[in-house]
Each structure stands twice: as C-alpha cells, then as structure tokens.
Design a protein around this motif. Structure first.
Motif, PDB file in Angstrom:
ATOM      1  N   GLU A 112       0.702  -1.365   0.405  1.00 47.89           N
ATOM      2  CA  GLU A 112       0.173   0.226  -0.330  1.00 47.89           C
ATOM      3  C   GLU A 112       0.899   1.407  -0.777  1.00 47.89           C
ATOM      4  O   GLU A 112       1.769   1.434   1.023  1.00 47.89           O
ATOM      5  CB  GLU A 112      -0.921  -0.059   1.404  1.00 47.89           C
ATOM      6  CG  GLU A 112      -2.248   1.165   1.346  1.00 47.89           C
ATOM      7  CD  GLU A 112      -2.829   1.144   2.550  1.00 47.89           C
ATOM      8  OE1 GLU A 112      -3.316   0.048   3.040  1.00 47.89           O
ATOM      9  OE2 GLU A 112      -2.797   1.569   2.702  1.00 47.89           O
ATOM     10  N   HIS A 131       0.214   7.245  -6.065  1.00 50.04           N
ATOM     11  CA  HIS A 131       0.269   6.438  -6.833  1.00 50.04           C
ATOM     12  C   HIS A 131       1.143   5.804  -8.058  1.00 50.04           C
ATOM     13  O   HIS A 131       1.793   6.164  -8.355  1.00 50.04           O
ATOM     14  CB  HIS A 131      -1.061   6.990  -8.010  1.00 50.04           C
ATOM     15  CG  HIS A 131      -1.500   6.506  -8.963  1.00 50.04           C
ATOM     16  ND1 HIS A 131      -2.946   5.706  -8.795  1.00 50.04           N
ATOM     17  CD2 HIS A 131      -1.599   5.950 -10.457  1.00 50.04           C
ATOM     18  CE1 HIS A 131      -3.463   4.727 -10.131  1.00 50.04           C
ATOM     19  NE2 HIS A 131      -2.265   4.708 -10.388  1.00 50.04           N
ATOM     20  N   ASP A 171      -4.980  -0.961  -7.466  1.00 52.20           N
ATOM     21  CA  ASP A 171      -6.140  -0.365  -6.757  1.00 52.20           C
ATOM     22  C   ASP A 171      -6.224   0.763  -6.415  1.00 52.20           C
ATOM     23  O   ASP A 171      -5.359   0.523  -5.300  1.00 52.20           O
ATOM     24  CB  ASP A 171      -6.770  -2.055  -6.541  1.00 52.20           C
ATOM     25  CG  ASP A 171      -8.149  -1.941  -5.947  1.00 52.20           C
ATOM     26  OD1 ASP A 171      -8.865  -0.701  -6.309  1.00 52.20           O
ATOM     27  OD2 ASP A 171      -8.641  -2.375  -4.835  1.00 52.20           O
ATOM     28  N   GLY A 172      -6.624   1.483  -6.320  1.00 50.20           N
ATOM     29  CA  GLY A 172      -5.580   2.801  -6.328  1.00 50.20           C
ATOM     30  C   GLY A 172      -4.713   2.994  -5.784  1.00 50.20           C
ATOM     31  O   GLY A 172      -3.781   3.117  -6.589  1.00 50.20           O
ATOM     32  N   ASN A 173      -4.199   3.188  -4.614  1.00 51.51           N
ATOM     33  CA  ASN A 173      -2.594   3.135  -4.140  1.00 51.51           C
ATOM     34  C   ASN A 173      -2.448   1.863  -3.781  1.00 51.51           C
ATOM     35  O   ASN A 173      -1.264   1.617  -3.468  1.00 51.51           O
ATOM     36  CB  ASN A 173      -2.871   3.826  -2.384  1.00 51.51           C
ATOM     37  CG  ASN A 173      -2.781   5.344  -3.214  1.00 51.51           C
ATOM     38  OD1 ASN A 173      -2.910   5.902  -4.323  1.00 51.51           O
ATOM     39  ND2 ASN A 173      -2.976   6.388  -2.437  1.00 51.51           N
TER      40      ASN A 173
END
Lengths: 547, 300
Positions: B228, B232, B248-250
C-alpha cells in the motif's frame, strides 16, 4: 394414502435397480477385454463335438462294428470312469455324447470359472474395481457383469454345439440336449465361481476354490459311473447330470432341471454373500503372519517356494487321487473288451497297443501328462503375473540377478511337473500292481510310463518360458499352447485329424509305455527342444525391459 | 568416486513414445538429490534404467562407478530401492518382506530394523493387502533404510504417508544424510524436497530442464509483492521484469523477478510505502512456472 403407500415401494424398487446400475457398461468392458479369448473358447468347445461326430461314420461304417463297439466299450468301467456311461453307441450322436459330453461340460465349466473370476475378484484384487466402484456403479454390477458374460459364453457354446451337430445331420432333440447340458453345466459353475469370488481375497484363491469344486465333482461322477454299486455318487455332480440327460439316447429332459436349480442356488448364494464382505476383502481374511522372517527365507528360491508350495501341494493331492483311481480300475479294461477287433483297433489308436490294459495305462499316462502341462503353464505364467503385479522390481533391485530369479520359479514347472508325474505314476502302479498281484513288475513299468512323458511336459514349460522371455505381453498365450496340445492328443485321433496335425503335439511323440517298445530318441529330441526353448526364453528375459 | 550417479543424454522409447529424450542427471556422493517432475515426465523410467530394469536406448549411465545394466546384481548390493507402487506378496507378512529384501541386499541391521518399525508405527505381522497403501510403502521404506547401503533410490516414497509419518520419514532421511550416504529422492511433495535436498533436478518430457542447488534455482523465480503506497504507483509498468501487475488506487500487487527486485523496491520507496508484504519464492512456484511457461513456449 395410496400415494404414501406407493412411494416407499417405488423408492425401494429404485434402490434395487440402483444396485445394478452400470452393469451394462461393465458387460461391455468385459466383452471388450475378452474379445479374443471369449470367441476362441466358444468356437473351440462348440465345434469339438461335431468334428468327432463327423468321423464316426468313417471309423464305424457297419452295424456289426457298431454292435462290437457297444459290447466292448459301453460297459467298460475304465472308460466310463473317464467319459461317463455310454447309453447308445450305435449312432453317431450317441457316440459323440458319450465321448465328448463330459469333457464339453468340463471345458465350459472351466472357461466360465475363469471368466467370472477375471471380471469380479481379479478386478478387486488388482485394485481396478475400486476405480469403477467409485463411479456410478451399483454394488452388484460387477458380479452381475461377470456372471452375464460367463453365462453368455456358455450359452453361445451350447447353441453352437446344437447347431453344429444338427448341421451335420444329428437328430435335433439330442443336439439340443447335449448343447443344453453343456451350457447349463457352465451356468452352474458360473454360480460356483460367483461364490468363490466372495470367499477368497485373491483371484488365484477364487480360481483355486472353484477349480477344486470342479475337480471333486468330476471325480464324484467318475467314481459313480465306474463303480456299479456307487452310481448314486454321480447324481451328486453337475457332470453326472450333464451325462444323465442322455443326449441322443431317449433324452431325459427333467435332469436339465437339476442343472438349472444348481445354477440358481449357487448364483443366489453368491449374491447373498457379496454384501457380507467389504470391497477388496474376502469372507476368509488373511491371518496375521510372523513379525520376522524365518532364518531360511533369504534366497529367491526360498521366496519362490513360499509362492508355489500351496498350489503344488494341491496338484500333488489331485494327481495322487486320480492316479490311485486309474490304477484300481485299469485291470478291468481287458476283461470287458474281450476280442472285439474294431474296438481293439480303436483303442489301440489311442494307446498304441493291442494289449488293452497296457494301452489303457499308456493313455492314462498321456492324460496325466497333459493335465500336468496345465500345472506347468500355471507355474510358468506365475512369473509374468509377479512381474505385472510389480513384485519383481523390488527383488531385481537387490543382488538377485534376473537369471537366478527366473530359475527359482522355473524349478516348479520343471521339477514340480516331475513330482506330479511321479506321484500319479506311483499311485497308479501301486494300486494296479496290487490288484493284479504283480507289484514288482507293474509299479516300475507304470511309473516309468508316467515319467517318460516328462520331456513332452517340459516342451510346454519351454514354450511358456519362451513366450515369457520374448513376448511377455503374450505370456498367457501359453494356456492356448497347452490347450491345443491337449485337444490334439485327446480328440485328434477320434476326429480323424491328419498326421501333420497330430505331430504338432509333443505328447504324440512319447513312446506309449508300458505296452510299446521304449525308444529314447523322441525323449532326447523333445528334451533338447525344451532346453532350447528354455534357453531362448531366459536369454530374452535377460535382455528385455522389466514391467 | 565423486558422483554416485552420472547420467548423460539418456534416451529411452517405448514403441513410438519417447519416455526419455536426452536426460542428464548428476548426483554427487553424499548428497540428497531431489528429482522433480510432473506425472509422466520420466522420473520412474530414469530410476528403472538406473536399476538395470530397463535397457537404455542411448546415452551414458554410470551408477556407483559401474554399468547398471551389465553389473546390476553386484551394484544392487550397495543400494536400496523404494518403489513408487509397493505391492507385497499376499502370503508374506510385512516383517518377512522387510527381512527378505534386507537379506537379498546383503544384510540387514536388526536393531535399526526394529527401531524403524517402531518409529514408523508399522505392524509387521499383517499380510499383503491388509496393509493400506501407506503401510505398504512403510514396509519398503523400513527395508531400505535398515539396509547397510551407500545409495538409496526412492521413487515418490511418501505419496501414501500421513503428515506424521512424513515427518518421521524426513527425520530418517536426515539421519541417512548425516551418515554420509547418498539419496536420490523423486518427489511431488515440494516441501519435502525443500526440507531435505541439497540439490534438485527438474525434468519434463524426458529432459532435464533445470538442475542445481535450491539457491541456484531461485534466480528463476519471482517474488510476490503487495504494497500500500503513499501515492499512485506510476512507473512500475515501465520496469522490465515485473509481471501480473494489479493496481487498485494506492494498492499494488505484482510479481517481480529476483534480478529486478532491488529496482522495484527502490521505486516503491520513492513513492512511499505504508504497508508491504513479500512472499519468498516457494518451490511450488518454481515448479508451476517452469511447467506452465515451457508449456506456453512449446505451444507457440
């Protein structure tokens, strides 16, 4: 209300049918696996009788000769021992039924036993059945498939016997009776095999149990037919019933009912026993053995002895009993046959002598040798079954060489067969010698006659070894080799087979002792042939892949 | 003698099927060598050639300094074999089989035998089929381990053992290794090979596709990273040896080849890492990748 009453009923029916689910597929699988062996035994057994019937006219063209035949052979206890009672030898049909009937039933019964075991117990034994049983296959499907295929074979054999006999002009009623008697005996032993398959955990054991029943019931018939005061004994045997149908001699159809009953009862018992055991297990379960090996179990031969001794012992007992029986009856041959020239000539064709008793003893020695050759095949083919069961690899991965492993097994077909012939010859000679009060003369003569057969038996061992060494996938074809020799020697002379065909069987070349002159030449070249075949087989086995 | 087993360009066909197609295998004396491959790769065929049960069509085979085909019986005094499929004689007890096989190999250590029977929790009085598959295998394993031999050849010896017995088996093989004996262990069970083997050979379609120490082979494998990030994850796609990237996002998941691991981690830390898990390459992955990729390679 009606609906609730019906529902459990229909569920029950469904469950019943469920026990047989998959039978159709298993039957097709069995037919696919037996696509060669099944037609072969049907045709061979089915055509045997008509081959014999065809030559009757040629051998006994006149009424006088037929009367002589009836007078001489019909009441001869030694012959009824082997073939059963002769009811009417004045017609080709009656002669055929007498001369072939018991053996047609015997061969069909054997074929049915092997077929049932092959598709039931052997499948469990090898673990293949588990694979099938886990699919949508009912509990009784495998047994039903085995029974159906064996029954189909017996039925086809019976039909072929009937059609072929009627085809050569025999009366239809007698042809049907002989065919039905043969087929129904097959059914009865299909049932016996179905029971045996539940008892023993191993296919070898199941075949052994069923074959022992077959041998004992054949013996019952033989004794019952040969001994006038014990004729009720043959009524205890399916083979007795098969002959008592009296094909071509005013048929007694009701006797067929006994065979039907026997088939139904044995089959039913088999089905009742099946759910009383676990899949893969038998009703007789293996007892625990020693935690340690005995001191002597340290060589490939010691292992081979453990593997072969049970079967060899069973065979030895069988040979002793048959030998004693033949020996005690041999002296009766000469009394009855008298001086009927045709009969003497006919019998001489089989025994090669004018002396009836000696000819009888000689042909008994030949028959014993041919039966011994079946043991030889069984013991030799054992090498292949050890191989396919993956029990050879761990041994050959030790310091055991291929040659010493094979030699340890070959001791049994080679010397085991010698033991069988010695036991049979000794028992025959002993009882015959005691009866004619000439033990000193008869015992060595009869024993010698039996032992002289050994080179021919060894040729079978050699052929089986050669197949095993060179064409391992066809190793079981050794059974066919022995069967061909047996058929040639037993029925070739009666079926008027050509000399070329007769010469194929090694048993034809053995001097017909004790009546004929002893000649060493055929014994030497047969032994040499056996040795060459053994050598070829062993050389092939040394060079080929295992597995 | 350096190598217990030396196989070079081994070929063996059954009819038109090529079972072995130029297989190489070297097992140094004193090592535990893993022999890996999918079903039908040729493991058992190789072992049968090594035992002189099958005759090679081509190539060189040297076993304990001899020719396994020609000198089979004498070489077999120095080795013990555990087959993949163990079939016992119906009328012999397990104890009898253990003693017989041991004696035929040239001797059995009675104390060791009894100890092994105990450790493997084997009832030596049972016969033939009354043993389960696992117990039949134990009979063969005990017979092999109790024999005083320098080389053990085992063909998927533990395929029927339960985890407890599997642990016992691993212990006993460790002991064998400590005694300086050589082991060729064919297996599907990768954890077993990871735990026991010094070196591994991977075969496929009758050829050796990889051989070396486990460390040697790890270069072929990838590390799975899931992280995580603070921002980005741009730029990861531009990295050369990154596979199966999922963003997936960050959050990010990808596999990276060992050679590019350093570069990939540097890129992640430049964005800022909040959470990171990495999975070391297991032999399973190594195995799977090898086969799936060669499969794709041969299909195209």
């Amino acid at each position: 209300m009606t609906a609730t009453l019906e529902r459990p009923g229909s569920a029950h029916t469904r469950q019943q049918a469920g026990h047989l689910v998959g039978t159709r597929h298993l039957v097709r699988l069995a037919l696919r696996r037996d696509r060669i062996v099944l037609p072969v035994w049907i045709v061979v057994i089915g055509m045997l009788a008509s081959a014999g019937a065809g030559s009757y006219e040629a051998i006994y063209p006149t009424q006088a000769e037929r009367d002589a035949l009836t007078a001489s052979m019909g009441s001869n206890p030694s012959l009824t021992l082997l073939y059963g009672p002769a009811f009417d030898l004045s017609t080709a049909g009656g002669f055929t039924a007498w001369r072939f009937g018991a053996f047609l039933a015997l061969f069909t019964a054997l074929a049915c036993i092997f077929t049932v075991t092959r598709h039931t117990r052997q499948e469990e034994d090898t673990g293949r059945h588990e694979l099938l049983a886990s699919a949508v296959v009912g509990r009784y499907a495998a047994l039903t498939a085995g029974v159906l295929v064996a029954g189909l074979g017996a039925l086809a054999t019976g039909v072929l016997i009937t059609v072929s006999l009627a085809g050569v002009g025999m009366p239809v009623a007698g042809s049907v009776a002989l065919g039905a008697g043969t087929a129904l005996t097959g059914f009865a032993f299909t049932g016996v095999a179905a029971i045996a398959a539940q008892i023993s955990e191993y296919s070898r054991g199941a075949n052994g149990i069923a074959a022992a029943v077959l041998g004992a019931t054949f013996l019952l018939r033989a004794v019952g037919d040969a001994a006038a005061d014990a004729s009720w004994l043959s009524w205890l045997s399916p083979f007795g019933w098969a002959t008592q149908v009296r094909a071509f001699a005013d048929e007694r159809w009701w006797v067929l009912g006994l065979l039907v009953l026997a088939a139904l009862v044995t089959g039913l018992v088999g089905y009742l026993l099946l759910p009383r055991r676990d899949v893969g297990m038998g009703l007789i379960q293996a007892k625990p053995g020693p935690a340690r090996a005995a001191h002597g179990l340290r060589s490939p031969f010691a292992l081979a002895w453990r593997l072969h001794r049970g079967a060899l012992l069973g065979w030895i007992i069988g040979f002793a009993v048959f030998g004693a029986l033949f020996g005690s009856l041999a002296a009766g041959v000469g009394d009855v046959i008298g001086d009927s020239a045709e009969a003497q000539e006919m019998f001489a064709r089989l025994g090669g002598s004018q002396s009836m008793v000696d000819a009888f003893l000689a042909s008994m020695a030949g028959i014993m040798a041919m039966i011994a050759s079946l043991y030889v095949v069984q013991a030799t083919v054992r090498m292949r079954s050890e191989e396919t069961a993956l029990r050879v690899e761990p041994l050959l991965a030790t310091s055991v060489s291929r040659l010493s492993w094979a030699a340890s097994h070959l001791v049994f077909p080679l010397l085991g067969s010698a033991a069988l012939l010695a036991v049979a010859g000794f028992a025959t000679g002993l009882l015959h010698g005691l009866r004619v009060d000439d033990l000193g003369g008869q015992l060595p003569a009869v024993l010698g006659a039996a032992m002289a057969q050994l080179p021919a038996v060894w040729v079978v061992a050699g052929a089986a070894t050669a197949l095993f060494g060179l064409l391992p996938k066809l190793a079981t074809a050794a059974w066919a080799v022995a069967a061909v020799f047996l058929l040639i020697s037993m029925f070739g002379p009666i079926a008027n087979a050509g000399q070329l065909v007769l010469d194929l069987s090694p048993f034809q070349h053995i001097p017909k002792l004790p009546s004929a002159e002893f000649t060493a030449t055929p014994l030497v070249w047969l032994s040499a042939l056996a040795l060459v075949l053994l050598g070829i087989g062993l050389a092939g086995f040394r060079r080929r892949d295992i597995g | 003698m350096k190598n217990a087993i030396d196989v070079n360009d081994l070929r063996k066909s059954f009819g038109s099927t090529k079972a072995l197609d130029g297989l190489d295998l070297t097992v140094a004396a004193g090592e535990v060598h893993g022999f890996l491959g999918p079903n039908g790769a040729g493991k058992s065929t190789t072992i049968r050639v090594l035992l002189g049960l099958l005759r090679a069509d081509g190539g060189r085979v040297n076993l304990l300094g001899g020719d396994p085909w020609r000198d089979a019986a004498s070489l077999h005094r120095r080795l013990a074999y555990v087959p993949g499929d163990v079939n016992l004689w119906p009328n012999l007890s397990g104890g009898e089989v253990i003693d017989l096989l041991g004696r035929l190999r040239g001797g059995i250590d009675q104390r060791r035998r009894d100890e092994l029977v105990e450790r493997f929790d084997l009832d030596p009085k049972k016969k033939g089929r009354t043993y389960s598959k696992g117990n039949r295998q134990k009979v063969a394993i005990v017979a092999a381990l109790a024999s005083d031999v320098e080389l053990l050849i085992m063909d998927e010896p533990t395929s029927g053992l339960d985890p407890l017995m599997e642990a016992t088996f691993q212990q006993t093989v460790q002991e064998v290794r400590e005694q300086g004996r050589t082991v060729l262990l064919s297996s599907h069970i990768l954890a077993e090979v990871e735990a026991l083997c010094d070196r591994v050979s991977i075969i496929r379609n009758g050829r050796t596709v990889e051989t070396g120490t486990l460390a040697d082979l790890r270069h072929l494998t990838r590390t799975s990273i899931s992280a995580e990030l603070a921002g980005h994850p741009n730029g990861l796609t531009s990295l050369e040896h990154v596979h199966d990237l999922k963003v997936d996002g960050n959050k990010v998941r990808f596999d990276v080849e060992t050679d590019s691991l350093d570069e990939a981690l540097r890129m992640l830390t430049s964005i800022g890492v909040r959470n990171l898990t990495s999975q070391p390459p297991t032999l399973e992955e190594l195995f799977l990748r090898h086969y799936t990729e060669t499969e794709i390679g041969s299909a195209s």
